[in-house]
Design a protein around this motif. Structure first.
Motif, PDB file in Angstrom:
ATOM      1  N   GLY A 174       0.817  -1.210   0.000  1.00  0.00           N
ATOM      2  CA  GLY A 174       0.000   0.000   0.000  1.00  0.00           C
ATOM      3  C   GLY A 174       0.847   1.254   0.000  1.00  0.00           C
ATOM      4  O   GLY A 174       0.540   2.237  -0.689  1.00  0.00           O
ATOM      5  N   GLN A 175       1.938   1.240   0.767  1.00  0.00           N
ATOM      6  CA  GLN A 175       2.849   2.389   0.812  1.00  0.00           C
ATOM      7  C   GLN A 175       3.521   2.606  -0.537  1.00  0.00           C
ATOM      8  O   GLN A 175       3.694   3.744  -0.983  1.00  0.00           O
ATOM      9  CB  GLN A 175       3.887   2.172   1.909  1.00  0.00           C
ATOM     10  CG  GLN A 175       3.308   2.282   3.313  1.00  0.00           C
ATOM     11  CD  GLN A 175       4.261   1.766   4.380  1.00  0.00           C
ATOM     12  OE1 GLN A 175       5.264   1.129   4.089  1.00  0.00           O
ATOM     13  NE2 GLN A 175       3.934   2.027   5.641  1.00  0.00           N
ATOM     14  N   LEU A 176       3.892   1.507  -1.207  1.00  0.00           N
ATOM     15  CA  LEU A 176       4.506   1.630  -2.527  1.00  0.00           C
ATOM     16  C   LEU A 176       3.516   2.215  -3.541  1.00  0.00           C
ATOM     17  O   LEU A 176       3.886   3.070  -4.347  1.00  0.00           O
ATOM     18  CB  LEU A 176       4.994   0.262  -3.001  1.00  0.00           C
ATOM     19  CG  LEU A 176       6.280  -0.257  -2.370  1.00  0.00           C
ATOM     20  CD1 LEU A 176       6.498  -1.720  -2.723  1.00  0.00           C
ATOM     21  CD2 LEU A 176       7.480   0.556  -2.811  1.00  0.00           C
ATOM     22  N   ALA A 177       2.274   1.753  -3.493  1.00  0.00           N
ATOM     23  CA  ALA A 177       1.263   2.282  -4.411  1.00  0.00           C
ATOM     24  C   ALA A 177       1.021   3.769  -4.154  1.00  0.00           C
ATOM     25  O   ALA A 177       0.918   4.570  -5.085  1.00  0.00           O
ATOM     26  CB  ALA A 177      -0.040   1.496  -4.261  1.00  0.00           C
ATOM     27  N   GLU A 178       0.940   4.147  -2.875  1.00  0.00           N
ATOM     28  CA  GLU A 178       0.736   5.562  -2.532  1.00  0.00           C
ATOM     29  C   GLU A 178       1.941   6.397  -2.960  1.00  0.00           C
ATOM     30  O   GLU A 178       1.795   7.510  -3.462  1.00  0.00           O
ATOM     31  CB  GLU A 178       0.516   5.681  -1.021  1.00  0.00           C
ATOM     32  CG  GLU A 178       0.183   7.094  -0.573  1.00  0.00           C
ATOM     33  CD  GLU A 178      -0.099   7.167   0.920  1.00  0.00           C
ATOM     34  OE1 GLU A 178      -0.207   8.292   1.428  1.00  0.00           O
ATOM     35  OE2 GLU A 178      -0.196   6.104   1.564  1.00  0.00           O
ATOM     36  N   LEU A 179       3.130   5.822  -2.776  1.00  0.00           N
ATOM     37  CA  LEU A 179       4.357   6.520  -3.155  1.00  0.00           C
ATOM     38  C   LEU A 179       4.406   6.759  -4.660  1.00  0.00           C
ATOM     39  O   LEU A 179       4.692   7.871  -5.133  1.00  0.00           O
ATOM     40  CB  LEU A 179       5.554   5.678  -2.707  1.00  0.00           C
ATOM     41  CG  LEU A 179       6.958   6.244  -2.869  1.00  0.00           C
ATOM     42  CD1 LEU A 179       7.138   7.489  -2.024  1.00  0.00           C
ATOM     43  CD2 LEU A 179       7.990   5.191  -2.460  1.00  0.00           C
ATOM     44  N   SER A 190      -2.152 -13.633  -4.456  1.00  0.00           N
ATOM     45  CA  SER A 190      -1.389 -14.816  -4.866  1.00  0.00           C
ATOM     46  C   SER A 190      -0.334 -14.453  -5.907  1.00  0.00           C
ATOM     47  O   SER A 190       0.806 -14.921  -5.849  1.00  0.00           O
ATOM     48  CB  SER A 190      -2.325 -15.884  -5.435  1.00  0.00           C
ATOM     49  OG  SER A 190      -3.227 -16.341  -4.453  1.00  0.00           O
ATOM     50  N   VAL A 191      -0.715 -13.604  -6.853  1.00  0.00           N
ATOM     51  CA  VAL A 191       0.237 -13.177  -7.886  1.00  0.00           C
ATOM     52  C   VAL A 191       1.357 -12.352  -7.262  1.00  0.00           C
ATOM     53  O   VAL A 191       2.549 -12.553  -7.553  1.00  0.00           O
ATOM     54  CB  VAL A 191      -0.483 -12.375  -8.984  1.00  0.00           C
ATOM     55  CG1 VAL A 191       0.524 -11.836 -10.003  1.00  0.00           C
ATOM     56  CG2 VAL A 191      -1.520 -13.237  -9.684  1.00  0.00           C
ATOM     57  N   LEU A 192       1.005 -11.433  -6.379  1.00  0.00           N
ATOM     58  CA  LEU A 192       2.008 -10.604  -5.707  1.00  0.00           C
ATOM     59  C   LEU A 192       2.973 -11.465  -4.892  1.00  0.00           C
ATOM     60  O   LEU A 192       4.192 -11.263  -4.927  1.00  0.00           O
ATOM     61  CB  LEU A 192       1.323  -9.579  -4.796  1.00  0.00           C
ATOM     62  CG  LEU A 192       0.590  -8.434  -5.506  1.00  0.00           C
ATOM     63  CD1 LEU A 192      -0.308  -7.692  -4.519  1.00  0.00           C
ATOM     64  CD2 LEU A 192       1.573  -7.471  -6.143  1.00  0.00           C
ATOM     65  N   TRP A 222       3.597  -4.035  -6.527  1.00  0.00           N
ATOM     66  CA  TRP A 222       2.362  -3.697  -5.813  1.00  0.00           C
ATOM     67  C   TRP A 222       1.213  -3.622  -6.812  1.00  0.00           C
ATOM     68  O   TRP A 222       1.427  -3.622  -8.021  1.00  0.00           O
ATOM     69  CB  TRP A 222       2.500  -2.366  -5.069  1.00  0.00           C
ATOM     70  CG  TRP A 222       2.698  -1.176  -5.971  1.00  0.00           C
ATOM     71  CD1 TRP A 222       1.738  -0.352  -6.474  1.00  0.00           C
ATOM     72  CD2 TRP A 222       3.941  -0.682  -6.479  1.00  0.00           C
ATOM     73  NE1 TRP A 222       2.300   0.622  -7.251  1.00  0.00           N
ATOM     74  CE2 TRP A 222       3.645   0.450  -7.279  1.00  0.00           C
ATOM     75  CE3 TRP A 222       5.275  -1.071  -6.327  1.00  0.00           C
ATOM     76  CZ2 TRP A 222       4.641   1.176  -7.929  1.00  0.00           C
ATOM     77  CZ3 TRP A 222       6.255  -0.349  -6.978  1.00  0.00           C
ATOM     78  CH2 TRP A 222       5.946   0.760  -7.764  1.00  0.00           C
ATOM     79  N   ALA A 223      -0.004  -3.588  -6.298  1.00  0.00           N
ATOM     80  CA  ALA A 223      -1.195  -3.495  -7.140  1.00  0.00           C
ATOM     81  C   ALA A 223      -1.617  -2.043  -7.271  1.00  0.00           C
ATOM     82  O   ALA A 223      -1.551  -1.272  -6.316  1.00  0.00           O
ATOM     83  CB  ALA A 223      -2.328  -4.317  -6.544  1.00  0.00           C
ATOM     84  N   VAL A 282       5.484  -3.485 -11.488  1.00  0.00           N
ATOM     85  CA  VAL A 282       6.813  -3.924 -11.081  1.00  0.00           C
ATOM     86  C   VAL A 282       7.830  -2.930 -11.620  1.00  0.00           C
ATOM     87  O   VAL A 282       7.758  -2.543 -12.792  1.00  0.00           O
ATOM     88  CB  VAL A 282       7.149  -5.336 -11.630  1.00  0.00           C
ATOM     89  CG1 VAL A 282       8.542  -5.764 -11.179  1.00  0.00           C
ATOM     90  CG2 VAL A 282       6.117  -6.347 -11.188  1.00  0.00           C
ATOM     91  N   LEU A 283       8.755  -2.505 -10.780  1.00  0.00           N
ATOM     92  CA  LEU A 283       9.894  -1.709 -11.232  1.00  0.00           C
ATOM     93  C   LEU A 283      11.121  -2.603 -11.204  1.00  0.00           C
ATOM     94  O   LEU A 283      11.414  -3.233 -10.187  1.00  0.00           O
ATOM     95  CB  LEU A 283      10.118  -0.495 -10.325  1.00  0.00           C
ATOM     96  CG  LEU A 283       9.023   0.566 -10.288  1.00  0.00           C
ATOM     97  CD1 LEU A 283       9.457   1.728  -9.410  1.00  0.00           C
ATOM     98  CD2 LEU A 283       8.695   1.068 -11.684  1.00  0.00           C
ATOM     99  N   SER A 284      11.828  -2.665 -12.311  1.00  0.00           N
ATOM    100  CA  SER A 284      13.019  -3.510 -12.375  1.00  0.00           C
ATOM    101  C   SER A 284      14.025  -2.906 -13.342  1.00  0.00           C
ATOM    102  O   SER A 284      13.648  -2.269 -14.333  1.00  0.00           O
ATOM    103  CB  SER A 284      12.661  -4.932 -12.827  1.00  0.00           C
ATOM    104  OG  SER A 284      13.822  -5.705 -12.991  1.00  0.00           O
TER     105      SER A 284
END
Length: 414
Positions: free
Chosen positions: A154-159, A219-221, A233-234, A241-243
């Motif tokens: 959730g923090q990653l999505a908000e970020l 499950s995917v995450l 994150w969703a 995904v960042l890569s």
């Protein structure tokens, strides 16, 4: 049903124990004539209690206890020793090696039966209680891990949302991203994964049941994180995904194979953006990946076939490259620049391609082996000739698509 393993070299002793234990409800009895046979059974079967003799050929009871207590899988299985040995040294040694209880096999039938039944029931009850406590502890740990993962995602999505809307500065974004996950380095790609169906149900039906949809998404995450991905994150019905991987198709193939192996009823579409060389390009990369994802889904539907196992920008354009209208599209988009190059002997088309696909401006200059000021001049000239700004997201996607189609047609000998 509780499984009891009787280990004794004398068949008459095993028959006697089996006869007495048979009166207990829910007991499945297995037998071993020596310690080595016992360990082989313990490796293969789930056992709730071992009734162990000490004096046996091949491998005695003490050796069995030593092996069991050194093996993580067997060390908690209760062992009740039943033996003719009645001296303190033998009893203490067996208990020190991890035996749960000990009783002397006396000739008096009633005493033997009482000790066997009582100590067996106590040992099984203690093991059942232990396993229940272990399961509760494991479930609590899993719940805590799930909560921690949910918060981090959730923090990653908000970020990321803050970066897209300008609420969060680039430096702050990467500082927090490094704190939340692994340190991510440029050039970066944005990958998007969309679940299109599960067990024959299309996405539109799945999202109507939020709990079911959330379980599939989680499950995917979880599987992606097991692949070593931390920046995942969703967001907006897609998984982001960042890569910094230089081989997007290989990476997406690995993810897809893992998802198909662990969730075989799952159908997904994946897309990758071009690499971006700085945080300021992430918004454009996200948009680019989104367009690629939508196009991949459309291609799959229109072609009436399963979506390709590897989907990136080139992959969804490949089926279109040999069509006449795609040639017309590419020619129409790039015609002024191609005409200019033919008339002036220039290479601005190549410059545009490098500008669009290089990690950043400096990398483009290095790849073309020209000075930065020369590259700036060429970019302005391209903008004037085309009447389009290559820095604009939509213009960039439009031109990048035309260049990719042109390149694909060249590779196919069109």
């Amino acid at each position: 049903m509780h499984s009891v393993l009787v280990v004794d070299d004398l068949e008459m002793n095993r028959i006697l124990i089996r006869k007495n234990l048979a009166t207990l409800p829910g007991i499945n009895i297995m037998e071993a004539a020596d310690g080595r046979q016992a360990l082989e059974i313990l490796q293969r079967q789930e056992i709730d209690l071992v009734l162990l003799d000490l004096v046996m050929p091949v491998m005695d009871g003490y050796a069995v206890l030593e092996v069991m207590r050194s093996d993580e899988r067997m060390r908690h299985i209760p062992v009740v020793v039943q033996s003719l040995l009645d001296d303190d040294a033998s009893i203490i040694k067996a208990l020190e090696l991890g035996a749960y209880d000990y009783f002397v096999r006396t000739p008096a039938g009633n005493v033997f039966r009482r000790d066997l039944m009582l100590k067996s029931r106590n040992a099984i009850a203690a093991f059942v209680a232990y396993r229940a406590a272990e399961q509760e502890l494991q479930e609590r740990k899993q719940a805590e891990q799930r909560l921690a993962l949910s918060r981090r995602r959730g923090q990653l999505a908000e970020l990321f949302g803050g970066l897209m809307t300008g609420r969060i500065a680039y430096a702050q974004f990467f500082r927090q991203l490094s704190f939340q996950s692994i340190e991510t380095s440029f050039p970066l790609r944005v990958y998007l994964i969309s679940v299109t169906a599960f067990a024959g149900k299309p996405k539109r039906e799945l999202v109507e049941r939020p709990a079911e949809w959330q379980a599939i998404e989680d499950s995917v995450l979880d599987l992606l994180e097991k692949c070593g991905i931390r920046s995942v994150w969703a967001m907006e019905d897609c998984i982001v995904v960042l890569s910094s991987s230089p081989e997007p198709q290989l990476l997406m193939t690995q993810w897809r194979n893992r998802l198909l192996a662990d969730i075989p009823k799952l159908s997904t579409v994946m897309a990758a953006s071009d690499p971006c060389g700085k945080a300021a390009d992430l918004a454009m990369a996200y948009r680019h990946a989104g367009e690629a994802l939508l196009s991949a889904i459309r291609v799959g539907k229109n072609a009436g076939m399963e979506v390709y196992e590897q989907i990136g920008v080139d992959q969804f354009l490949a089926p279109l490259a040999d069509r006449q209208d795609s040639e017309q599209f590419a020619a129409r988009a790039l015609a002024p620049l191609l005409d200019y190059d033919r008339e002036h002997g220039g290479d601005l088309t190549r410059t545009l391609e490098v500008l669009l696909f290089a990690a950043d401006f400096n990398a483009a200059a290095e790849q073309l082996n020209i000075h930065l000021k020369t590259l700036q001049f060429r970019r302005k000239r391209i903008q004037v000739i085309l009447g389009l700004n290559p820095s604009d997201i939509e213009c960039r996607l439009y031109l990048a698509t035309a260049l990719r189609l042109r390149r694909l047609r060249g590779e196919m000998g069109q």
